[in-house]
Write a protein that holds these residues in place. Structure first.
Motif, short mmCIF file in Angstrom:
data_model
loop_
_atom_site.label_atom_id
_atom_site.label_comp_id
_atom_site.label_asym_id
_atom_site.label_seq_id
_atom_site.Cartn_x
_atom_site.Cartn_y
_atom_site.Cartn_z
N TYR A 18 0.84 -1.18 0.00
CA TYR A 18 0.00 0.00 0.00
C TYR A 18 0.88 1.24 0.00
CZ TYR A 18 -4.03 -2.85 1.34
OH TYR A 18 -5.03 -3.77 1.37
N HIS A 19 0.49 2.23 -0.78
CA HIS A 19 1.11 3.53 -0.71
C HIS A 19 0.06 4.55 -1.10
CE1 HIS A 19 1.43 3.51 -5.10
NE2 HIS A 19 1.95 2.32 -5.01
N ILE A 20 0.40 5.82 -0.97
CA ILE A 20 -0.61 6.86 -1.16
C ILE A 20 -1.27 6.81 -2.53
CG2 ILE A 20 1.00 8.62 -2.04
CD1 ILE A 20 -0.57 10.64 -0.24
N GLY A 21 -0.55 6.25 -3.52
CA GLY A 21 -1.11 6.19 -4.87
C GLY A 21 -2.08 5.06 -5.10
N MET A 35 -6.86 11.05 -14.05
CA MET A 35 -5.88 10.61 -15.05
C MET A 35 -4.73 9.87 -14.38
SD MET A 35 -5.73 13.56 -18.00
CE MET A 35 -5.58 14.98 -16.93
N ARG A 36 -4.32 10.35 -13.20
CA ARG A 36 -3.27 9.66 -12.46
C ARG A 36 -3.77 8.29 -12.00
NH1 ARG A 36 -2.75 14.79 -9.50
NH2 ARG A 36 -1.18 16.10 -10.48
N TYR A 37 -5.02 8.22 -11.58
CA TYR A 37 -5.55 6.95 -11.09
C TYR A 37 -5.70 5.92 -12.22
CZ TYR A 37 -6.24 7.91 -6.18
OH TYR A 37 -6.02 8.15 -4.84
N TYR A 38 -6.11 6.36 -13.41
CA TYR A 38 -6.20 5.40 -14.52
C TYR A 38 -4.85 4.75 -14.78
CZ TYR A 38 -10.49 8.05 -15.55
OH TYR A 38 -11.71 8.68 -15.47
N SER A 39 -3.80 5.55 -14.79
CA SER A 39 -2.47 5.00 -15.03
C SER A 39 -1.98 4.19 -13.84
CB SER A 39 -1.47 6.12 -15.36
OG SER A 39 -1.40 7.07 -14.31
N THR A 40 -2.32 4.62 -12.62
CA THR A 40 -1.88 3.89 -11.43
C THR A 40 -2.54 2.52 -11.33
OG1 THR A 40 -1.50 5.97 -10.26
CG2 THR A 40 -1.64 3.99 -8.92
N VAL A 41 -3.80 2.42 -11.72
CA VAL A 41 -4.46 1.11 -11.75
C VAL A 41 -3.68 0.16 -12.66
CG1 VAL A 41 -6.53 -0.14 -12.50
CG2 VAL A 41 -6.76 1.96 -11.18
N ALA A 42 -3.33 0.64 -13.84
CA ALA A 42 -2.59 -0.20 -14.79
C ALA A 42 -1.21 -0.55 -14.24
CB ALA A 42 -2.46 0.52 -16.13
N MET A 43 -0.51 0.41 -13.65
CA MET A 43 0.82 0.15 -13.10
C MET A 43 0.76 -0.82 -11.93
SD MET A 43 2.92 3.75 -13.34
CE MET A 43 1.64 4.82 -12.66
N THR A 44 -0.29 -0.70 -11.10
CA THR A 44 -0.44 -1.62 -9.98
C THR A 44 -0.67 -3.03 -10.49
OG1 THR A 44 -1.37 0.17 -8.64
CG2 THR A 44 -1.73 -2.06 -7.86
N TYR A 45 -1.43 -3.17 -11.56
CA TYR A 45 -1.64 -4.49 -12.16
C TYR A 45 -0.32 -5.07 -12.65
CZ TYR A 45 -3.86 -8.19 -14.87
OH TYR A 45 -4.25 -9.43 -15.37
N ASP A 46 0.50 -4.25 -13.22
CA ASP A 46 1.79 -4.71 -13.74
C ASP A 46 2.74 -5.13 -12.62
OD1 ASP A 46 3.85 -5.13 -15.71
OD2 ASP A 46 4.69 -3.18 -15.16
#
Length: 225
Positions: A3-6, A122-133
């Motif tokens: 878990y982190h703030i993002g 916009m940050r959350y859309y990319s963060t969801v994808a990065m978290t999946y990765d």
């Protein structure tokens, strides 16, 4: 799990068994911003200048009006309306009147809260994808989600490149989730309509009882209050 703030809100809302976790995230961001513009920080010069220039949309004005802090809202509305008044003047010239019409026709379209939320989303859309990765825990969690509203589904697909080496797997998971979600909703909608036939009066509602409001969310998203 890291878990982190993002990604704290991502894990929280993707585990919530809701119609659209991205709507839930957006709603949290909207409520936080509405509260921020109702406290003393709303009087900061940079924020007041932004409010004077853009104002608030009807949805966010109503959201703030429903909360405590009406003095802060009134003060911001005074300066916003004063800014707009400077563009309003009596004239019998058709060209001047047309210019006023063009200006005031669009004043309701700008909103400081809408703009801030969109930047954050916009940050959350990319963060969801990065978290999946990056996190297997989230790769296991995502298939359990019930689906997304169509507008947020589109944005998740657009930002799928941030899933890196898992991009294709991510896209496959998103599209399968969404297709099943829509198929299940259509079954419930059809059952909902069939219940208006007296011959089906004794048929249990099952999950169809709230099919129509769920369809509203699927088509348009869920609004914060």
């Amino acid at each position: 799990m890291h878990y982190h703030i993002g990604n704290m809100l991502i894990y929280q809302e993707f585990s919530a068994n809701c119609e659209c976790p991205m709507c839930r995230i957006r709603n949290i961001l909207e409520r936080r911003l509405a509260d921020r513009y109702l406290n003393e920080s709303a009087m900061m010069d940079d924020r007041r200048q932004e409010v004077n220039a853009k104002g608030f949309c009807a949805h966010h004005t109503k959201m703030m009006f429903s909360r405590d802090g009406k003095l802060a809202l009134a003060l911001q509305e005074i300066t916003r309306l004063t800014t707009l008044r400077d563009k309003l003047f009596a004239t019998d010239e058709p060209s001047d009147a047309a210019a006023q019409a063009e200006f005031f026709a669009h004043t309701h379209e700008t909103c400081v809260i809408c703009d801030s939320v969109e930047v954050s989303m916009m940050r959350y859309y990319s963060t969801v994808a990065m978290t999946y990765d990056r996190e297997k825990r989230f790769r296991d969690l995502l298939p359990t989600v019930r689906g997304f509203c169509l507008p947020h589904y589109a944005q998740l697909l657009r930002y799928a490149k941030y899933a890196g080496k898992h991009k294709k797997e991510y896209l496959g998971t998103l599209t399968r989730i969404q297709r099943k979600s829509v198929d299940d909703l259509l079954l419930d909608l059809n059952k909902f309509t069939s219940k208006f036939d007296y011959r089906n009066a004794d048929v249990p509602w099952g999950t169809a009882y709230d099919a129509l409001p769920r369809c509203f969310i699927k088509m348009h998203g869920e609004e914060a209050e």
